[in-house]
Design a protein around this motif. Structure first.
Motif, mmCIF file in Angstrom:
data_model
loop_
_atom_site.group_PDB
_atom_site.id
_atom_site.type_symbol
_atom_site.label_atom_id
_atom_site.label_comp_id
_atom_site.label_asym_id
_atom_site.label_seq_id
_atom_site.Cartn_x
_atom_site.Cartn_y
_atom_site.Cartn_z
ATOM 1 N N VAL A 60 0.831 -1.205 0.000
ATOM 2 C CA VAL A 60 0.000 0.000 0.000
ATOM 3 C C VAL A 60 0.867 1.257 0.000
ATOM 4 O O VAL A 60 0.601 2.204 -0.743
ATOM 5 C CB VAL A 60 -0.961 -0.004 1.212
ATOM 6 C CG1 VAL A 60 -1.636 1.338 1.394
ATOM 7 C CG2 VAL A 60 -2.001 -1.105 1.052
ATOM 8 N N GLU A 61 1.908 1.272 0.804
ATOM 9 C CA GLU A 61 2.730 2.475 0.952
ATOM 10 C C GLU A 61 3.749 2.668 -0.167
ATOM 11 O O GLU A 61 4.029 3.798 -0.558
ATOM 12 C CB GLU A 61 3.461 2.443 2.296
ATOM 13 C CG GLU A 61 2.537 2.566 3.482
ATOM 14 C CD GLU A 61 3.255 2.398 4.818
ATOM 15 O OE1 GLU A 61 4.492 2.172 4.832
ATOM 16 O OE2 GLU A 61 2.576 2.485 5.855
ATOM 17 N N GLY B 248 4.159 0.186 -3.061
ATOM 18 C CA GLY B 248 3.900 -0.509 -4.313
ATOM 19 C C GLY B 248 4.793 -1.723 -4.444
ATOM 20 O O GLY B 248 5.739 -1.921 -3.671
ATOM 21 N N ALA C 194 -4.182 2.108 -3.953
ATOM 22 C CA ALA C 194 -2.829 1.538 -3.859
ATOM 23 C C ALA C 194 -2.850 0.024 -4.029
ATOM 24 O O ALA C 194 -1.957 -0.551 -4.657
ATOM 25 C CB ALA C 194 -2.187 1.912 -2.531
#
Length: 178
Positions: free
Chosen positions: A16-17, A19, A90
């Motif tokens: 999420v943060e 990739g 994301a």
């Protein structure tokens, strides 16, 4: 929680943060609070861990979306999926990155293929999965012009049936070329 669970949680956070492409073994180990060696011990490779984390994250997302339209209204179900392209952007982008990685990694390809088989079952077949994939790309690239749930349902209702081929199988006659 044990190291395996910590690694999965850390890998989901990194997806999420950061990739897929920008997540390193070091990032995952730091997020999980474990050594680098734990990744190899529990998953064999970074790609195997990221793939498993992605599959689990998508399953969790699917579970969240299942209860969104309890009355089974098709427009609400499609809109719930479409809304997830924004709220979980994301995660959807990480899936696209994983598909690119699958071109060179049979291990990633097999995990993603298994996930697609499950998605086909959950969505009711290959066509809804194909439609979902196309919607996702449109919403991630050009959300201002992408279809809504109402547009999807109206488009499906207005779609002409494909003509049958001479052997009785489905056929598609595309535009004629001059």
């Amino acid at each position: 929680m044990g190291n395996r669970e910590d690694l999965l949680k850390g890998a989901k956070q990194c997806l999420v943060e950061r990739g897929w492409a920008r997540t390193t073994v070091r990032d995952i180990a730091a997020a999980a609070g474990v050594s680098h060696a734990a990744i190899g011990y529990h998953f064999g490779s970074r790609d195997a861990l990221l793939t498993q984390a992605l599959v689990e994250a998508v399953d969790e997302l699917g579970g969240q979306l299942t209860g969104y339209a309890p009355d089974g209204d098709p427009e609400q179900r499609w809109q719930a999926l479409i809304d997830s392209f924004t709220t979980h952007r994301a995660l959807w982008i990480a899936q696209i990155e994983a598909v690119v990685q699958a071109e060179r990694s049979p291990e990633v390809r097999e995990h993603l293929a298994a996930g697609q088989r499950e998605a086909r079952e959950g969505l009711g077949g290959s066509v809804p999965l194909a439609l979902l994939s196309g919607l996702m790309l449109q919403w991630l690239v050009d959300p201002e012009h992408a279809p809504s749930g109402a547009d999807v349902v109206a488009g499906l209702a207005a779609a002409p049936e494909l003509p049958a081929a001479p052997d009785g199988s489905a056929a598609f006659e595309g535009p004629s070329t001059p």
